[in-house]
Design a protein around this motif. Structure first.
Motif, short mmCIF file in Angstrom:
data_model
loop_
_atom_site.label_atom_id
_atom_site.label_comp_id
_atom_site.label_asym_id
_atom_site.label_seq_id
_atom_site.Cartn_x
_atom_site.Cartn_y
_atom_site.Cartn_z
N ARG A 50 0.82 -1.22 0.00
CA ARG A 50 0.00 0.00 0.00
C ARG A 50 0.85 1.27 0.00
NH1 ARG A 50 -5.52 -0.50 3.23
NH2 ARG A 50 -6.14 0.74 1.44
N TYR A 51 2.15 1.12 0.14
CA TYR A 51 3.11 2.22 0.03
C TYR A 51 3.87 2.02 -1.28
CZ TYR A 51 6.81 5.50 1.60
OH TYR A 51 7.69 6.55 1.72
N LEU A 72 -5.43 0.37 -4.28
CA LEU A 72 -5.48 0.25 -2.82
C LEU A 72 -4.32 0.96 -2.11
CD1 LEU A 72 -6.58 -3.49 -2.39
CD2 LEU A 72 -7.99 -1.43 -2.32
N ILE A 73 -3.43 1.58 -2.86
CA ILE A 73 -2.30 2.23 -2.21
C ILE A 73 -2.77 3.41 -1.36
CG2 ILE A 73 -0.61 1.53 -3.95
CD1 ILE A 73 -0.77 4.32 -5.15
N THR A 74 -2.07 3.63 -0.26
CA THR A 74 -2.39 4.75 0.63
C THR A 74 -1.31 5.82 0.62
OG1 THR A 74 -1.40 3.59 2.51
CG2 THR A 74 -3.76 3.30 2.17
N VAL A 75 -0.10 5.44 0.21
CA VAL A 75 1.01 6.40 0.11
C VAL A 75 1.64 6.28 -1.27
CG1 VAL A 75 3.26 7.10 1.02
CG2 VAL A 75 1.49 6.24 2.59
N GLN A 95 -8.91 6.29 -4.25
CA GLN A 95 -9.82 6.76 -3.19
C GLN A 95 -9.26 6.54 -1.79
OE1 GLN A 95 -10.86 4.88 -5.77
NE2 GLN A 95 -12.63 5.84 -6.73
N ASP A 96 -8.29 5.64 -1.64
CA ASP A 96 -7.72 5.36 -0.32
C ASP A 96 -6.42 6.12 -0.05
OD1 ASP A 96 -9.77 3.62 0.38
OD2 ASP A 96 -8.74 1.87 -0.43
N LEU A 97 -5.97 6.90 -1.00
CA LEU A 97 -4.69 7.59 -0.87
C LEU A 97 -4.74 8.62 0.25
CD1 LEU A 97 -1.95 7.50 -2.43
CD2 LEU A 97 -2.70 9.60 -3.58
N THR A 98 -3.76 8.56 1.17
CA THR A 98 -3.69 9.54 2.26
C THR A 98 -2.47 10.45 2.15
OG1 THR A 98 -2.50 7.98 3.70
CG2 THR A 98 -4.91 8.01 3.85
#
Length: 288
Positions: A50-51, A72-75, A95-98
């Motif tokens: 996810r990174y 699904l990646i967040t970073v 949509q899940d990227l923070t």
């Protein structure tokens, strides 16, 4: 029978082809280097983490829907490339990227590229060549808490930043900003840290900091400020605890008055390092 020369050439070509899209993963990060992105061919990585980090300094653009198969990646780390161009759907599907890091690229323009990244909390656009940001560039980023626009070519505070009510940290340092108009930050009710140092700010309008009721740290050092209306400023900045004024264009009389009044209001003004006779509180000033 394949000659040694032919075998060597085959191995070299195979190495080059494989190096174009080399991605490896450890327990937490997928890292890709020497990546070539092609329009209508989304990045596809088996068992990605996810990174996601894309390094190597070769990227010059991000085609639309590049990351739709790694949604699904967040970073997403894209720093230190040569990215000049983003498209409206460059980050479609994330949509899940923070956290999105575009630090140290060659962007000159920022438009509504992040519209689907509604969970984005950190956006780093520092160390580019950004001169223009459209008013709707950050619309929909209702979770953003940190925005770095430092080390760019902005001549004005972008109106777009005023659409980010959840923002807590804003960096506009090292640009070409010359004035702070009234209420330019009025919607940033949760902002706690504002970096405006190393610009060309010479004029601060009345109520320029209106609305910043939670601001704690303000950096105005390394500008051309000659005066600050402390009463007006602190009326807006009731939570302010630190104000950096080093390296500006204050007269010694004005500077002493400003620093003394701020200290009485429990606002810390960091000591400067000037040893000049024309200084107060270690901050250089003029005798005029």
């Amino acid at each position: 029978m394949v000659s040694n020369k032919g075998l060597s050439l085959f191995i070299i070509l195979l190495f080059i082809e494989n190096s174009l899209q080399l991605c490896v993963s450890n327990s937490a990060i997928t890292s890709c280097s020497q990546l070539t992105l092609i329009r209508n061919q989304p990045l596809s990585i088996a068992n990605y983490k996810r990174y996601l980090e894309i390094s190597g300094g070769t990227l010059e653009w991000i085609p639309a829907r590049t990351f739709s198969k790694v949604s699904l990646i967040t970073v997403l780390q894209l720093s230190r490339n040569k990215i000049k161009t983003l498209e409206e759907d460059s980050f479609s599907g994330l949509q899940d990227l923070t956290k999105l890091n575009l630090y140290d690229n060659k962007l000159e323009f920022v438009g509504k590229f992040f519209k689907e990244c509604s969970k984005l909390e950190q956006l780093d656009l520092g160390m580019n060549k950004v001169a223009t940001i459209t008013n709707d560039a950050f619309h929909g980023l209702n979770s953003l808490v940190e925005l770095n626009l430092g080390f760019n070519s902005l001549a004005l505070v972008p109106e777009a930043v005023n659409s980010l009510p959840t923002l807590k940290e804003l960096s506009l340092n090292n640009n070409n900003i010359q004035i702070l108009p009234a209420k330019v930050f009025s919607n940033l009710k949760n902002l706690e840290t504002l970096a405006l140092n190393d610009n060309r700010i010479a004029q601060i309008y009345e109520n320029a900091f209106g609305g910043l009721r939670n601001l704690k740290k303000l950096a105005l050092n390394s500008n051309y400020v000659t005066d600050i209306d402390v009463d007006d400023t602190l009326q807006d900045l009731s939570a302010l605890s630190l104000l950096n004024l080093n390296i500006n264009s204050f007269s010694c009389r004005n500077l002493e008055k400003i620093v003394s009044k701020l200290n009485r209001k429990n606002v810390n003004v960091p000591m400067g390092t000037s040893k000049s006779r024309n200084s107060f509180h270690g901050i250089s000033c003029t005798l005029n």
